[in-house]
Design a protein around this motif. Structure first.
Motif, short mmCIF file in Angstrom:
data_model
loop_
_atom_site.label_atom_id
_atom_site.label_comp_id
_atom_site.label_asym_id
_atom_site.label_seq_id
_atom_site.Cartn_x
_atom_site.Cartn_y
_atom_site.Cartn_z
N PRO B 422 -1.02 16.02 7.23
CA PRO B 422 -1.39 14.61 7.41
C PRO B 422 -0.60 13.99 8.56
O PRO B 422 0.54 14.38 8.82
CB PRO B 422 -1.03 13.97 6.07
N THR B 423 -1.23 13.05 9.24
CA THR B 423 -0.53 12.37 10.34
C THR B 423 0.12 11.09 9.81
O THR B 423 -0.08 10.70 8.67
CB THR B 423 -1.52 11.98 11.45
N ILE B 424 0.87 10.46 10.68
CA ILE B 424 1.52 9.20 10.31
C ILE B 424 0.47 8.15 9.94
O ILE B 424 0.65 7.33 9.05
CB ILE B 424 2.44 8.73 11.45
N ILE B 425 -0.70 8.23 10.62
CA ILE B 425 -1.77 7.26 10.34
C ILE B 425 -2.27 7.43 8.90
O ILE B 425 -2.56 6.45 8.21
CB ILE B 425 -2.95 7.48 11.32
N ASP B 426 -2.34 8.69 8.45
CA ASP B 426 -2.75 8.94 7.07
C ASP B 426 -1.84 8.21 6.10
O ASP B 426 -2.30 7.54 5.18
CB ASP B 426 -2.69 10.45 6.77
N PHE B 427 -0.54 8.34 6.32
CA PHE B 427 0.41 7.70 5.41
C PHE B 427 0.32 6.18 5.51
O PHE B 427 0.35 5.48 4.51
CB PHE B 427 1.84 8.16 5.72
N LEU B 428 0.20 5.67 6.74
CA LEU B 428 0.14 4.22 6.90
C LEU B 428 -1.11 3.66 6.24
O LEU B 428 -1.08 2.57 5.67
CB LEU B 428 0.17 3.85 8.38
N MET B 429 -2.21 4.41 6.30
CA MET B 429 -3.43 3.88 5.68
C MET B 429 -3.35 3.95 4.16
O MET B 429 -3.91 3.10 3.47
CB MET B 429 -4.66 4.62 6.20
N LEU B 430 -2.64 4.95 3.64
CA LEU B 430 -2.43 4.98 2.18
C LEU B 430 -1.61 3.76 1.75
O LEU B 430 -1.98 3.04 0.82
CB LEU B 430 -1.70 6.28 1.79
N ILE B 431 -0.54 3.50 2.50
CA ILE B 431 0.30 2.33 2.17
C ILE B 431 -0.51 1.05 2.37
O ILE B 431 -0.46 0.12 1.57
CB ILE B 431 1.56 2.33 3.05
N GLY B 432 -1.30 1.03 3.45
CA GLY B 432 -2.10 -0.15 3.75
C GLY B 432 -3.12 -0.45 2.66
O GLY B 432 -3.40 -1.61 2.37
N SER B 433 -3.64 0.62 2.01
CA SER B 433 -4.61 0.35 0.95
C SER B 433 -3.93 -0.33 -0.23
O SER B 433 -4.54 -1.16 -0.91
CB SER B 433 -5.30 1.64 0.53
N PHE B 434 -2.65 0.00 -0.45
CA PHE B 434 -1.91 -0.75 -1.47
C PHE B 434 -1.76 -2.21 -1.06
O PHE B 434 -1.77 -3.11 -1.89
CB PHE B 434 -0.53 -0.12 -1.71
N GLY B 435 -1.62 -2.43 0.26
CA GLY B 435 -1.55 -3.81 0.76
C GLY B 435 -2.81 -4.58 0.42
O GLY B 435 -2.76 -5.72 -0.06
N ILE B 436 -3.98 -3.95 0.65
CA ILE B 436 -5.26 -4.59 0.32
C ILE B 436 -5.30 -4.92 -1.17
O ILE B 436 -5.64 -6.03 -1.58
CB ILE B 436 -6.43 -3.64 0.66
N PHE B 437 -4.91 -3.94 -1.96
CA PHE B 437 -4.97 -4.09 -3.42
C PHE B 437 -4.07 -5.24 -3.87
O PHE B 437 -4.50 -6.14 -4.60
CB PHE B 437 -4.53 -2.77 -4.06
N PHE B 438 -2.83 -5.23 -3.40
CA PHE B 438 -1.90 -6.26 -3.89
C PHE B 438 -2.21 -7.63 -3.31
O PHE B 438 -1.96 -8.64 -3.96
CB PHE B 438 -0.45 -5.85 -3.61
N THR B 439 -2.75 -7.68 -2.10
CA THR B 439 -3.16 -8.98 -1.57
C THR B 439 -4.20 -9.61 -2.47
O THR B 439 -4.08 -10.78 -2.88
CB THR B 439 -3.74 -8.80 -0.15
N LEU B 440 -5.24 -8.85 -2.79
CA LEU B 440 -6.28 -9.37 -3.67
C LEU B 440 -5.70 -9.72 -5.03
O LEU B 440 -6.03 -10.75 -5.62
CB LEU B 440 -7.40 -8.33 -3.81
N PHE B 441 -4.80 -8.87 -5.50
CA PHE B 441 -4.27 -9.08 -6.83
C PHE B 441 -3.41 -10.34 -6.89
O PHE B 441 -3.48 -11.12 -7.85
CB PHE B 441 -3.46 -7.85 -7.26
N LEU B 442 -2.61 -10.56 -5.86
CA LEU B 442 -1.75 -11.74 -5.85
C LEU B 442 -2.59 -13.01 -5.73
O LEU B 442 -2.28 -14.04 -6.33
CB LEU B 442 -0.74 -11.65 -4.72
N LEU B 443 -3.68 -12.94 -4.96
CA LEU B 443 -4.57 -14.10 -4.87
C LEU B 443 -5.17 -14.39 -6.25
O LEU B 443 -5.30 -15.55 -6.65
CB LEU B 443 -5.68 -13.83 -3.86
N PHE B 444 -5.53 -13.33 -6.96
CA PHE B 444 -6.07 -13.50 -8.31
C PHE B 444 -5.05 -14.18 -9.22
O PHE B 444 -5.37 -15.13 -9.93
CB PHE B 444 -6.47 -12.12 -8.86
#
Lengths: 444, 483
Positions: B422-444
């Motif tokens: 995996p490249t660094i982008i792979d890891f960043l996008m995995l972490i970034g998907s948690f960002g999407i999840f928690f952003t929505l969750f915190l708004l909720f």
């Protein structure tokens, strides 16, 4: 639905005009008892409002069972049937994809999508059915002007009776509700001000609705226009990257390599793969030596080459020239279809068995296959040098010669046919060089 | 409202001791209908967010922004920025997809299946779990969509009449997946929203400022708590639950078909559908615990989401951990018992090959560590269960990594074997998907009712009519007077 049919009337300035009465009860049990009484008393336009569903209240109020289950069941069945028909049509009829020879329409493979669409249709119907049957979204209720209504979503258990109920009388109904155990009873005046939707908003929505019709109209017009004149490209073609693919053409410049050539030279030290490779005989690639067309085949003519030629001819040539190479009604499908459609630019294929082609030397026929025929700057027959390797082109020429000879036999062919008939059962396959009359170019 | 003061005001009450002679209360403390509303509704009604929320949101939103930026980079450059390469063409994107869609299963399980089984303890946590489901499925849906390469042609997956005369291949599990995940997304959102309408009406009725009043009013659709409306509402809710129950089982089965219907060793097994569904419930419950433990702490929901709720969820985690562990064993057994040398090699390779570290991480996190939930101390101590749940989340991500990467990197032809990098982008996008999840969750958490108030009220003792039945029957008739 009787709870939705209320229409607010204009307030009367002289005597208070009520839209209904709202009574608040202390607990779900009190509300349930009151609901039984109101229902028994024969009220029709009334309702209970509670912060949460109270089980048994619908029976106490004698609410008729909702039609929703039937709608959901119907939608589920529609989803199942729709999914089945969609998959049968798409993969079985309209666009059959051959995947490892499996059947085009196979029910087991369609089950997951049938299931998903059943659930999807049923769920959408359950949701929107409940919303629509409840008459939502909605702005005002007959009792929503009462002060206790503000707590109905928190902890108030209310009964509302509408003024339009035939048994409604402001004072008497209120008093009766108090006797049923209501903690408080409020008569609700008609809401002040205009409760109808402003005309400006209505007009705005109308304009939006009309504007929303424009895109489908344009699409319909575009389709109408393009179905009249056949187009080379799909009608709606938004993204063009299938037409313009980033790739290097032959002899192009590429910044990727030091010598800036997109075509890569042979890797140093590599040798041709075929150890027996020999330079081809003269005229093998062009069909002529100098400016003279070959009159004899530069390959060894065998039964095998003939079979190969027939196979290649049927693949590449028969679509236009037909199975026999004769012009006119025996043309191939492409030519027949072009004539049927009255294509103005279509040049009908020449007869391969007619005298003109019969008299051409084999080298000339080979050259025609290789280069195509250009008439007035346009290919009336495309070149096949790219699709068909030279050996196969020669094989096709051989087969064309056979077709010609079948159409215009030599006298000795009749003698040979008679001899063949007398020795019935003689095998056709032999690896001997065939009749030298055929191999040699001999004009009649 | 200070954070520390709120936590100290709410001591942890152990209500997990079962007394067989009486049904334990589902909500503790002296709650009535009004205080339930007050406890839940005051969270979105705060005029200002707490500092903790702001900091969390800033972090989550930055990660989400990074994800969106990387998606743009991906579209412009192509999927070469990922480590996907021959023979592992399904790298992180599909691992992440299966991970997130698995997490999205607990919500509907809690909402639908426990609803059908009349498990009333679900009322305190179902809203929360449904929200988590919706956001997890959002994250899940992104990955296969951006994984198709020419993402601008992703609409070709839809069966629509087009001038090319083409139709998708309905016999492909990948297309089943499109239908399953999009149906699941739709039904989850409907279920979540339908259940929320009465609570949005509560917020509307309590709102003092015009903008919240308008927005909550708009989305509550004019709900008035009418008994006639409740009648249809409950029917619709029951139907959605009944439809979502087989749906939730089908979705991860279909996801597992992506693998099981192919011929790759390690994928081509009939155990995959139940194995995936059990894993999905396992990871989903772990994620609910991961989110619920801090949320009930920070938002003062300990009396509604009690230790008993957490205890129940931890028991679910323990049970599904066994199912997952059983699947691991059976897979190995069947690989040996089938006599298929490729199959058996794959499992030897998983346990002893270059990805053995991932395999044993998976086994330890998913099978060994959840055994701690045998101890009641671990099931009822928030920080302990939180740590165990985090391990389960990690383990379940690795389970998908092991399934996808080990099978692909070494299949039938040793000549095409290669390790996946995996490249660094792979890891960043995995972490970034948690960002999407928690952003929505915190708004909720900030703007919507986190606990289903109307449903919690139905499980309070005061909501029961039956205690007063006798009095009702003898109430004097007022019929004559009304006439």
């Amino acid at each position: 639905m009787n709870d939705n049919s209320h229409s607010p009337t204009k307030p009367n300035s002289h005597q208070p005009h009520y839209v209904g009465v709202v009574a608040r009860f202390g607990s779900p049990a009190d509300l349930m008892a009151a609901a039984r009484q109101i229902s028994a008393a024969g009220y029709r336009y009334w309702d209970c409002h509670t912060p949460f569903p109270i089980h048994g209240l619908d029976r106490a109020m004698k609410i008729r069972p909702t039609i929703l289950p039937w709608l959901v069941a119907g939608a589920g069945a529609m989803g199942a049937l729709g999914a089945l028909v969609l998959q049968w049509w798409a993969n079985g009829v309209a666009y059959p994809l051959n995947i490892s020879g499996k059947p085009f329409f196979s029910l087991p493979a369609n089950v997951p999508i049938i299931f998903e669409l059943t659930v999807l249709f049923a769920a959408l119907t359950a949701f929107f059915g409940a919303i629509v049957l409840n008459g939502l979204p909605r702005l005002l209720y007959p009792g929503s002007t009462a002060a206790s209504f503000a707590r109905v979503t928190t902890d108030a258990f209310l009964v509302s009776i509408e003024a339009k109920d035939p048994q409604f009388h402001p004072e008497r109904t209120a008093e009766w509700l108090r006797n049923l155990g209501a903690e408080s009873v409020e008569l609700c005046p008609a809401p002040e001000g205009d409760t109808t939707i402003p005309v400006a908003i209505k007009r705005g929505l109308l304009v939006l609705a009309v504007l929303a019709l424009l895109p489908p109209l344009f699409i319909a017009l575009a389709r109408q226009h393009t179905t009249e004149t056949p187009q080379e490209k799909p009608r709606i073609h938004i993204i063009k990257d299938m037409d313009f693919q980033p790739k290097y053409q032959t002899q192009a410049v590429s910044p990727l390599f030091e010598d800036r050539r997109a075509m890569r030279p042979r890797v140093p030290g590599t040798v041709p793969f075929d150890p027996h490779w020999e330079p081809p005989p003269e005229g093998f690639l062009t069909g002529k030596i100098g400016s003279d067309y070959l009159t004899e085949f530069p390959i060894r003519v065998t039964e095998e080459v003939m079979r190969r030629g027939r196979e290649r001819y049927d693949i590449y040539c028969a679509t236009c020239h037909g199975w026999t190479g004769e012009a006119g009604p025996y043309d191939g499908m492409t030519s027949r279809r072009a004539r049927a459609r009255g294509e103005a630019t279509w040049v009908p294929p020449a007869s391969l068995t007619g005298q003109a082609v019969r008299e051409q030397p084999v080298g000339k026929i080979f050259e025609t296959i290789t280069q195509g025929i250009v008439r007035e700057g346009v290919y009336s027959m495309p070149p096949y040098a790219v699709q068909i390797p030279p050996e196969d082109r020669w094989a096709i020429v051989l087969y064309v010669r056979a077709l010609q000879r079948a159409r215009a036999p030599y006298p000795e062919d009749f003698q040979e046919a008679a001899a063949t008939a007398s020795t019935a059962g003689r095998g056709l396959i032999h690896d001997e060089p065939m009749n030298s009359n055929l191999a040699k170019d001999r004009r009649p | 409202m200070g954070l520390a003061s709120m936590i100290s005001r709410q001591p942890e009450v152990d209500n997990t001791i079962s007394d067989p002679t009486s049904r334990p209360p589902l909500v503790i403390g002296q709650h009535d209908f009004a205080t339930v509303t007050e406890t839940v509704a005051r969270i979105p009604e705060r005029p200002r967010a707490t500092l903790a929320w702001k900091v969390s949101f800033a972090v989550a939103a930055s990660l989400a922004a990074m994800f969106i930026a990387l998606t743009g980079y991906l579209f412009v450059t192509g999927i070469g920025i990922w480590g996907n390469n021959s023979p592992v063409f399904w790298g992180f994107p599909i691992v992440n997809f299966v991970f997130w869609v698995g997490i999205g299963h607990a919500g509907t399980l809690i909402s639908a299946i426990l609803f059908l089984f009349r498990q009333h303890w679900r009322t305190s946590i179902n809203r929360f779990a449904e929200a988590m489901t919706v956001f997890a499925v959002v994250c899940a849906g992104i990955f296969p969509a951006i994984h198709v390469g020419r993402v601008w042609y992703v609409y070709w997956l839809a069966p629509y009449p087009n001038p090319m005369g083409m139709w998708p291949n309905f016999r492909s599990p990948l297309l089943w997946d499109v239908f399953a995940v999009s149906t699941y997304m739709t039904v989850s959102v409907l279920f979540w929203y339908l259940g929320m309408i009465p609570d949005l009406a509560t917020l509307r009725d309590r709102a003092t400022r015009p903008l919240p009043r308008l927005l909550y009013g708009l989305f509550s659709l004019g709900w008035s708590g009418s008994a006639r409306h409740w009648h249809r509402f409950e029917k619709a809710y029951l139907f959605l639950a009944a439809l979502a129950t087989p749906l939730v089982l089908s979705v991860h089965s279909v996801v597992s078909f992506d693998f099981a219907v192919s011929l790759i060793p390690g994928w081509h097994t009939t155990i995959f559908p139940p194995y995936f569904v059990a894993g999905a419930i396992f990871s989903g419950f772990a994620m609910v615990v991961t989110l619920m433990v801090p949320a009930r702490e920070f938002f003062g929901l300990k009396e509604l989401v009690t230790l008993r709720h957490l205890d129940n969820m931890n028991k679910f985690i323990l049970a599904t951990s066994f199912m997952v562990g059983y699947a691991y064993l059976i897979e190995v057994f069947m690989a040996w018992y089938s006599g298929n040398k490729y199959e058996f090699f794959t499992f030897l390779n998983r346990a002893l090959g270059p990805y053995a570290w991932a395999y044993w991480t998976m086994v330890i996190c998913n099978v060994a560590i959840p055994q701690l939930f045998w101890f009641k101390k671990c099931r009822t101590t928030p920080w302990m269960m939180w740590i165990i749940a985090i391990f389960v989340n990690i383990g379940m991500w690795f389970e998908r990594f092991v399934i996808i990467v080990t099978s692909l990197s070494r299949d039938f032809l040793p000549g095409s074997w290669a390790l996946y990098k995996p490249t660094i982008i792979d890891f960043l996008m995995l972490i970034g998907s948690f960002g999407i999840f928690f952003t929505l969750f915190l708004l909720f958490c900030r703007y919507l009712p986190m606990v289903a108030m109307a449903e919690v009220k139905t499980v309070l003792p005061q909501a029961h009519v039956h205690h007063r039945h006798a009095a009702e029957e003898h109430a004097p008739s007022e019929l004559e007077y009304a006439r």
